[in-house]
Structures are given as C-alpha cells and as structure tokens.
Design an enzyme around this catalytic site. Structure first.
Site, PDB file in Angstrom:
ATOM      1  N   SER A 150       0.849  -1.090  -0.019  1.00 38.47           N
ATOM      2  CA  SER A 150      -0.227  -0.097   0.059  1.00 38.47           C
ATOM      3  C   SER A 150       0.847   1.183   0.007  1.00 38.47           C
ATOM      4  O   SER A 150       1.845   1.431  -0.819  1.00 38.47           O
ATOM      5  CB  SER A 150      -1.040  -0.012   1.270  1.00 38.47           C
ATOM      6  OG  SER A 150      -2.221   0.761   1.074  1.00 38.47           O
ATOM      7  N   ASP A 175      -8.647  -5.086  -6.423  1.00 38.58           N
ATOM      8  CA  ASP A 175      -8.146  -4.008  -5.531  1.00 38.58           C
ATOM      9  C   ASP A 175      -8.286  -2.663  -6.171  1.00 38.58           C
ATOM     10  O   ASP A 175      -7.694  -2.231  -7.200  1.00 38.58           O
ATOM     11  CB  ASP A 175      -6.807  -4.138  -5.084  1.00 38.58           C
ATOM     12  CG  ASP A 175      -6.002  -3.195  -4.251  1.00 38.58           C
ATOM     13  OD1 ASP A 175      -6.851  -2.374  -3.814  1.00 38.58           O
ATOM     14  OD2 ASP A 175      -4.856  -2.906  -4.479  1.00 38.58           O
ATOM     15  N   HIS A 180      -6.136  -6.634  -2.139  1.00 34.80           N
ATOM     16  CA  HIS A 180      -5.182  -5.662  -1.810  1.00 34.80           C
ATOM     17  C   HIS A 180      -4.080  -6.313  -0.999  1.00 34.80           C
ATOM     18  O   HIS A 180      -4.045  -6.879  -0.012  1.00 34.80           O
ATOM     19  CB  HIS A 180      -5.832  -4.557  -0.904  1.00 34.80           C
ATOM     20  CG  HIS A 180      -4.860  -3.522  -0.508  1.00 34.80           C
ATOM     21  ND1 HIS A 180      -4.628  -2.327  -1.428  1.00 34.80           N
ATOM     22  CD2 HIS A 180      -4.120  -2.939   0.402  1.00 34.80           C
ATOM     23  CE1 HIS A 180      -3.759  -1.625  -1.208  1.00 34.80           C
ATOM     24  NE2 HIS A 180      -3.449  -2.200   0.324  1.00 34.80           N
TER      25      HIS A 180
END
Length: 514
Positions: A170, A432, A457
């Site tokens: 991320s 995602d 994700h």
C-alpha cells in the site's frame, strides 16, 4: 483503524470501543497459520535520526524504532527491509509472509522499519499541526536511506556492501519504489505491492472499482445497496426518518439530518465497511467480511426483510465482531477527537490523525461518492466533506488549493503512474480498487508490473497457502525470480560500493550481530 490498506477512510469511520488495525489482523492470521519464524528470533532496537534531514543547521534528533530477524542470514547474504507505513508496525511481517519466504531462500537478514510519527516513533513532543510539518514522504524516505546506509556499513565486513531489497504494501509500497527512485546507489530493488502512485484529491474511481467487484460476485448485491441508499435518502426528510436511521445503524447520537457532514459521515461509513470487504476479502473468522459474505448478507432475505435492513446489518455485524457499541457520525465529536494532539490519544495512537494530515497535504486519496457508477449514494459524501475535515482539524489554511499544490508536488517528485525507475516490481490484484492509482508503465525495461487475477489488496505479501489462486502462486514465483536476478547482478553495479564508503549512522541498544 481501517487504514489505507489499508483504506484512506472514506468518512473516518469511528466505532465506539473499536479501532481495527491491519497489524492486529495480520497477527490473528499468523496465529492460525503457525508462522515459520519464532517470535524470539525478532529483536527490537532503535536508530538515531535527524528531525529535519534537509536543514543542516537543525540538529534536533530522535530515536526511530526498527525490528530485525537474523535467523536466516548467511555469510555475505543480502538485507531485506520491510518498509513501515501509516500505522503501528507488526512484527508478524518478520515471522512469515512473502519477504520472509524470500529471506529463507536467499539467506537474507530481515528488518522492519517503523515510519516516523507512527507506532512508537515520537520525533516531537506532540502531534500538533506544527510538529506534523516534519511528516512528509521526503523526510520518511531520508529516514529510510540513512537506515539502509547504516545497515550496509554494519553488515559489510570491509568488503562489498550487502545488497538491499525493500518490500512494502500500500502506501509503504509507494515508499519502497520511491526509495529505489531517489536512492538507487543504496537500494538494489523494491517489491511494491498495491502501491498507489498517483496522488489525487477526488478518487471517485475507488468506489467504481468496489462496485465492479461486488457486481462480479452478484449483480443483485449492487442493486440492493443502491436500493438501500435510496431508502436512506428518503428517510432523511421523512417524519421519524432520522430516528429510524439512528436505530437501524446503531448511531452513538441521534442523527441530525440538517447537518450535511453528519449525513455524509453516515453514508461514507457504510460505503467504507463494504469497501473493506472488497479490499481485504477476508474471512469472518478474522473479524471482517469477504466479498462473498458481505453480498450474502445484503441479498439474503433471512438477514432482513428489506435491502435497507440488510444494509444496516453490515454495520450491526461489524459492531458485534468488534465488541463495539455504536457508530459515531457527529462531525463535531469526530473533529474533537482528531484535534487531540497528545501521543496517548486514540486517534494518534492508531495513526489516524497523522494519516489524515498526510492526505490533507500530499496525497488526497479521498474516496468520494461523485461517480454515478457506484451504488453508495451519488453526491452523499463529496470531496468537500473530506476537505472540510482537513480545515476543521488542522486549521483554515488547509484548503483545497493547499492540497492541490501538495498533490502536484508529489506527482512531480515521483513520476506519478509512470516513474522513471528501474528494479521495481509492482503487483496489483484485480479486486483491488487501489490499482486505479497504480503503475501504468515505466521508461525502464527493468521495471515490472504484475496483475494478479482474483487477488485483493496486497494479497501477495502474505504467506503462500494452498488456497492461493494459480495467478497468485505464479506471481510469487515471478517475484522470487526477479529478486534473485537483482541479487545476482555483477558486483560492478553501483549499489555494491565498498562498505567503507557507506555513511556511518548511530544505532542505539546495539549488539554485535555481524
């Protein structure tokens, strides 16, 4: 805390007596999965850093926390660093997962560096707006560069400095890629999982992506959400409607439908919970919904007689799973919590205040309801709602103009979705929504982008399992080969400079582990 992973929270979801964090979630997963590394092999220690790396006259320093696991290190082996992001770090990442699997394969020492201003890192006396001026990607990358330089000097043994590979997920994946971009003489390569590279204020595509995933699971799922939000909108102006919404969604305080930010927070909080089911796609045993379990609740009449009641059931189940009492949507109360600048406050301990500051100044990432292609209520939580929180929490100068300037600067510094960087592998799951801000190419032939069908994700950063899809298993093998190639490059590569040329940085609580 539901983080950028984590998510940038659509409406800063606050459940009384709850703060969900990814670190805790991952530790629960590891507990069930029997991690392959002993917790006792992991050491906590600290390194001295400057508060401001870009002002030589500012000599203020602070101690940055990191963890190390040397269990798999072989003589002359590389150094793998898991980059911390917008939350307290979890040592679970030094127990299992993709990086640790590769550490075993390549005989690497493994480290985890916690981001400044998050977790145990307290560079300043408080987290005031003035203190948060030192919370920038540039400062965080400089922390990382000095840390890597110190590690290379420490483990070099007088010969060629060890090769360093960074790993991140991320926001931290973006940092890992940007560190390779800015400091290629220190970093041999970076594995960047679900990295959002494009800073953008109105990230309306996020909920479009959520709707696509839900629709692939069940077209009825999206239709029922749309019907539920339409009924919510009707109740806002109906006699007794706000009271009914208060009860249905277990609000901490009676809903005042005349307060637009309170209404936006209600609609945004519900969208955030459903979106989390998409980004995480977890099992209910982990305290969260998967896409399948969320859609089953939304379309199955046994969970409620109407789409609205089933939609409210998503919140009810989350409250039960988290042992929480209610959902807080009162904007004044939320702002008051975010204004608390003490390290011990809840929004600071979780990292929520700090991440809000970063989104208000450098990234945006606000998942708005502006698109007609999403079912969560068109226009019910617009960009203005998020911008209001920035100015209400940090001061009047934190405006849309200030954010747009910060966004332009971020994209200029790092190249947005087409960074001119080598030796980075970007990975994105098809489920995602953050992939909409991801890498779309590079001018370098040594940069790879791997799209993983059916993956959520940062799914590739977790440990391999029998449940992995063929695409996910293939992506793991591809990363292993790419990292192996980086480590096998000719010793004349610039990141293999002699150890005595590396910057000397002081470690605290140091032990001889060479």
């Amino acid at each position: 805390m539901v983080a950028l992973a984590t998510l940038v929270i659509l409406a800063c979801v606050i459940l009384e007596q709850l703060w969900l964090d990814e670190a805790g979630t991952f530790e629960r997963i590891l507990a069930a999965a029997s991690p392959t590394t002993r917790q006792s092999a992991i050491q906590e220690t600290w390194i001295t850093q400057r508060l401001d790396h870009f002002n030589p006259a500012d000599t203020r320093i602070w101690e940055q926390r990191y963890f190390q696991n040397l269990e798999h290190l072989r003589e002359g082996g590389p150094l793998f660093v898991f980059v911390g992001g917008e939350e307290p770090t979890s040592t679970a990442w030094l127990q299992d997962g993709q990086m640790m699997a590769l550490a075993r394969t390549y005989g690497a020492a493994a480290f985890l560096l916690e981001h400044r201003f998050y977790g145990a890192n307290r560079p300043t006396e408080d987290v005031s707006t003035e203190s948060l001026a030192y919370l920038t990607t540039e400062q965080a990358l400089a922390d990382l560069a000095l840390f890597v330089a110190a590690l290379r000097g420490r483990h070099g043994g007088g010969g060629a400095a060890p090769r360093v590979v960074l790993f991140g997920r991320s926001y931290a994946a973006s940092l890992a890629a940007w560190a390779r971009l800015k400091y290629p003489h220190l970093v041999a390569g970076a594995v960047a999982s679900s990295a959002p590279l494009l800073a953008k204020a109105d990230f309306r595509e996020f909920l479009e992506g959520v709707a696509v995933v839900l629709g692939d699971e069940s077209p009825d799922c999206v239709a029922h959400i749309r019907a539920a939000t339409a009924e919510m909108k009707r109740l806002l102006t109906a006699d007794g409607g706000p009271q009914e919404l208060t009860q249905l969604f277990s609000l901490c305080r009676p809903l005042n439908a005349s307060r637009s930010h309170d209404v936006a927070k209600l609609f945004g909080s519900m969208a955030a919970l459903v979106a989390t089911a998409v980004t995480d796609n977890a099992a209910l045993a982990d305290g969260r919904d998967s896409v399948a379990s969320a859609c089953n609740l939304l379309v199955n009449a046994s969970f409620g007689a109407t789409p609205l009641r089933r939609y409210a059931g998503v919140m009810g189940r989350q409250l039960r799973l988290s042992s929480s009492r209610c959902l807080l949507v009162d904007e004044d109360a939320v702002v008051a919590r975010y204004r608390n600048t003490s390290w011990g406050s809840r929004q600071v301990a979780s990292g929520d205040r700090q991440w809000l500051y970063q989104t208000c100044t450098q990234f945006g990432f606000y998942q708005t309801s502006e698109s007609v292609l999403q079912p969560f209520g068109v226009g019910m939580f617009p960009l203005e709602h998020s911008l209001h929180l920035c100015s209400a929490v940090f001061g009047e100068r934190f405006t849309k103009d200030l954010l747009e300037e910060g966004i332009a600067r971020t994209n200029l510094l790092y190249g947005a979705v087409t960074p001119e960087v080598s030796n980075v592998v970007f990975l994105y799951g098809s489920m995602d929504p953050w992939s909409y801000l991801g890498a779309q190419g590079s001018r370098s032939q040594d940069t790879y982008t791997i799209d993983i069908e059916g993956a959520a994700h940062a799914a590739d950063m977790s440990a391999a399992s029998a449940a992995d899809s063929p695409d996910l298993a293939q992506a793991r093998l591809a990363v292993e080969d790419i990292v192996g190639d980086w480590l096998a490059r000719d010793a004349e590569e610039p990141w293999l400079q002699p150890a005595d040329m590396v910057v000397d940085v002081e470690f605290d609580n140091d032990t001889d582990t060479s």
